[in-house]
Design a protein around this motif. Structure first.
Motif, PDB file in Angstrom:
ATOM      1  N   UNK A 116       0.843  -1.204   0.000  1.00  0.00           N
ATOM      2  CA  UNK A 116       0.000   0.000   0.000  1.00  0.00           C
ATOM      3  C   UNK A 116       0.877   1.253   0.000  1.00  0.00           C
ATOM      4  N   UNK A 117       1.859   1.284   0.881  1.00  0.00           N
ATOM      5  CA  UNK A 117       2.724   2.462   0.983  1.00  0.00           C
ATOM      6  C   UNK A 117       3.541   2.676  -0.280  1.00  0.00           C
ATOM      7  N   UNK A 118       3.940   1.586  -0.927  1.00  0.00           N
ATOM      8  CA  UNK A 118       4.655   1.711  -2.197  1.00  0.00           C
ATOM      9  C   UNK A 118       3.761   2.222  -3.316  1.00  0.00           C
ATOM     10  N   UNK A 119       2.526   1.749  -3.330  1.00  0.00           N
ATOM     11  CA  UNK A 119       1.576   2.178  -4.359  1.00  0.00           C
ATOM     12  C   UNK A 119       1.241   3.664  -4.227  1.00  0.00           C
ATOM     13  N   UNK A 120       1.186   4.141  -3.002  1.00  0.00           N
ATOM     14  CA  UNK A 120       0.807   5.531  -2.726  1.00  0.00           C
ATOM     15  C   UNK A 120       2.000   6.325  -2.180  1.00  0.00           C
ATOM     16  N   UNK A 121       3.205   5.997  -2.633  1.00  0.00           N
ATOM     17  CA  UNK A 121       4.427   6.582  -2.072  1.00  0.00           C
ATOM     18  C   UNK A 121       4.426   8.104  -2.055  1.00  0.00           C
ATOM     19  N   UNK A 122       3.880   8.728  -3.077  1.00  0.00           N
ATOM     20  CA  UNK A 122       3.904  10.195  -3.137  1.00  0.00           C
ATOM     21  C   UNK A 122       2.976  10.832  -2.096  1.00  0.00           C
ATOM     22  N   UNK A 123       2.164  10.031  -1.432  1.00  0.00           N
ATOM     23  CA  UNK A 123       1.240  10.552  -0.434  1.00  0.00           C
ATOM     24  C   UNK A 123       1.851  10.686   0.955  1.00  0.00           C
ATOM     25  N   UNK A 124       3.055  10.157   1.131  1.00  0.00           N
ATOM     26  CA  UNK A 124       3.634  10.094   2.470  1.00  0.00           C
ATOM     27  C   UNK A 124       5.055  10.641   2.498  1.00  0.00           C
ATOM     28  N   UNK A 125       5.454  11.215   3.636  1.00  0.00           N
ATOM     29  CA  UNK A 125       6.856  11.625   3.780  1.00  0.00           C
ATOM     30  C   UNK A 125       7.759  10.395   3.888  1.00  0.00           C
ATOM     31  N   UNK A 126       9.034  10.576   3.610  1.00  0.00           N
ATOM     32  CA  UNK A 126       9.978   9.451   3.618  1.00  0.00           C
ATOM     33  C   UNK A 126      10.086   8.772   4.971  1.00  0.00           C
ATOM     34  N   UNK A 127       9.923   9.523   6.050  1.00  0.00           N
ATOM     35  CA  UNK A 127      10.080   8.945   7.384  1.00  0.00           C
ATOM     36  C   UNK A 127       8.732   8.649   8.042  1.00  0.00           C
ATOM     37  N   UNK A 128       7.734   8.396   7.235  1.00  0.00           N
ATOM     38  CA  UNK A 128       6.383   8.152   7.728  1.00  0.00           C
ATOM     39  C   UNK A 128       6.365   6.951   8.679  1.00  0.00           C
ATOM     40  N   UNK A 129       5.660   7.106   9.772  1.00  0.00           N
ATOM     41  CA  UNK A 129       5.622   6.080  10.817  1.00  0.00           C
ATOM     42  C   UNK A 129       5.196   4.712  10.281  1.00  0.00           C
ATOM     43  N   UNK A 130       4.254   4.687   9.338  1.00  0.00           N
ATOM     44  CA  UNK A 130       3.797   3.397   8.817  1.00  0.00           C
ATOM     45  C   UNK A 130       4.881   2.675   8.015  1.00  0.00           C
ATOM     46  N   UNK A 131       5.789   3.414   7.400  1.00  0.00           N
ATOM     47  CA  UNK A 131       6.909   2.767   6.699  1.00  0.00           C
ATOM     48  C   UNK A 131       7.795   2.025   7.684  1.00  0.00           C
ATOM     49  N   UNK A 132       8.081   2.652   8.810  1.00  0.00           N
ATOM     50  CA  UNK A 132       8.894   1.996   9.838  1.00  0.00           C
ATOM     51  C   UNK A 132       8.168   0.772  10.393  1.00  0.00           C
ATOM     52  N   UNK A 133       6.857   0.908  10.579  1.00  0.00           N
ATOM     53  CA  UNK A 133       6.069  -0.218  11.087  1.00  0.00           C
ATOM     54  C   UNK A 133       6.103  -1.379  10.096  1.00  0.00           C
ATOM     55  N   UNK A 134       5.879  -1.093   8.822  1.00  0.00           N
ATOM     56  CA  UNK A 134       5.867  -2.163   7.807  1.00  0.00           C
ATOM     57  C   UNK A 134       7.202  -2.893   7.780  1.00  0.00           C
ATOM     58  N   UNK A 135       8.294  -2.149   7.821  1.00  0.00           N
ATOM     59  CA  UNK A 135       9.621  -2.789   7.816  1.00  0.00           C
ATOM     60  C   UNK A 135       9.791  -3.711   9.023  1.00  0.00           C
ATOM     61  N   UNK A 136       9.376  -3.231  10.192  1.00  0.00           N
ATOM     62  CA  UNK A 136       9.509  -4.034  11.411  1.00  0.00           C
ATOM     63  C   UNK A 136       8.631  -5.286  11.338  1.00  0.00           C
ATOM     64  N   UNK A 137       7.426  -5.146  10.794  1.00  0.00           N
ATOM     65  CA  UNK A 137       6.510  -6.283  10.689  1.00  0.00           C
ATOM     66  C   UNK A 137       7.055  -7.348   9.748  1.00  0.00           C
ATOM     67  N   UNK A 138       7.873  -6.932   8.773  1.00  0.00           N
ATOM     68  CA  UNK A 138       8.415  -7.849   7.782  1.00  0.00           C
ATOM     69  C   UNK A 138       9.763  -8.439   8.197  1.00  0.00           C
ATOM     70  N   UNK A 139      10.165  -8.243   9.422  1.00  0.00           N
ATOM     71  CA  UNK A 139      11.447  -8.780   9.898  1.00  0.00           C
ATOM     72  C   UNK A 139      11.470 -10.294   9.688  1.00  0.00           C
ATOM     73  N   UNK A 140      12.546 -10.841   9.119  1.00  0.00           N
ATOM     74  CA  UNK A 140      12.612 -12.286   8.891  1.00  0.00           C
ATOM     75  C   UNK A 140      12.532 -13.113  10.178  1.00  0.00           C
ATOM     76  N   UNK A 141      13.008 -12.548  11.277  1.00  0.00           N
ATOM     77  CA  UNK A 141      12.967 -13.266  12.553  1.00  0.00           C
ATOM     78  C   UNK A 141      11.669 -12.915  13.280  1.00  0.00           C
ATOM     79  N   UNK A 142      10.776 -13.888  13.473  1.00  0.00           N
ATOM     80  CA  UNK A 142       9.480 -13.581  14.098  1.00  0.00           C
ATOM     81  C   UNK A 142       9.596 -13.021  15.512  1.00  0.00           C
TER      82      UNK A 142
END
Length: 165
Positions: A116-142
Motif C-alpha cells: 500500500x505504501x509503495x503504491x501511494x508513495x507520493x502521499x507520504x513523507x519518507x520517514x512516515x511512521x507506517x513505513x517503519x512499522x511495515x519494515x519491522x513487521x516484515x522482519x525475517x525473525x518472528x
C-alpha cells in the motif's frame, strides 16, 4: 457462504482508490485478523487478493478476509512447501515447517502495508511512521516483529494520515 460486496484490495489499489480509504481498510483488516487470532487461529495466507474492502457513503470502510483454506489453529503447520520467493506474502518460518502464529500473520500484514505504501508513495513523507512499522513487521525473525497490539495502535493512529503536500 456469504456474498461479499466490494472489491479486492488489489483491485482498489490498481484503480487508485483514495489513500485514506485504503488506510482505513488496512486498519479494519488488522481488526479482522485480531478476531481470527482471538478465536485461536492464524490465517497464514494474508495478501491483497484475500482482502475485500467495502466502502459506504459516509466514508466507512469494512474489510473482509477471504480464502481461509490455509487457516490453522495456532501451533499447527499449514504445510507450505516450495520456495519462499514464490510466496513473498507468507512468513519465511512457515516454509521451514513452522506453525501458524500471530507473528506469521503480522509478517503478511506488513507485506500488505508495504505494498500500500509503495503504491501511494507520493502521499507520504519518507520517514512516515507506517513505513517503519511495515519494515519491522516484515522482519525475517518472528521474535523481532512488533507485537500485534502495537501494530493495531499505530495503524489506528495513521488511518486518516494526511497526504504529503
Amino acid at each position: 457462504m456469504e456474498f461479499c460486496a466490494g472489491e479486492t484490495l488489489t483491485a482498489m489499489m490498481k484503480a487508485r482508490a483514495p489513500v485514506g480509504t485504503i488506510l482505513r481498510g488496512v486498519h479494519d483488516l488488522a481488526l479482522k485478523v485480531r478476531e481470527i487470532h482471538q478465536a485461536g487461529y492464524a490465517h497464514n495466507d494474508l495478501k491483497p487478493d484475500n482482502v475485500i474492502l467495502e466502502t459506504s457513503a459516509d466514508g466507512a470502510v469494512r474489510a473482509r478476509v477471504i480464502d481461509l483454506g490455509n487457516c490453522t489453529r495456532f501451533g499447527v503447520s499449514p504445510g507450505f512447501q516450495g520456495k519462499p520467493e514464490a510466496h513473498r506474502h507468507v512468513a519465511p518460518e512457515l516454509f521451514q515447517r513452522g506453525v501458524g502464529t500471530v507473528e506469521s500473520d503480522t509478517f503478511s500484514l506488513g507485506i500488505i502495508l508495504r505494498l500500500v505504501l509503495g503504491t501511494y508513495a507520493s502521499s507520504f513523507p519518507e520517514d512516515f511512521e507506517l513505513l517503519h512499522l511495515a519494515r519491522a513487521m516484515m522482519c525475517p525473525d518472528p521474535h523481532w516483529r512488533p507485537r500485534f497490539p502495537m501494530c493495531l495502535a499505530v495503524l489506528a493512529d495513521n488511518r486518516d494520515a494526511p497526504r504529503q503536500e
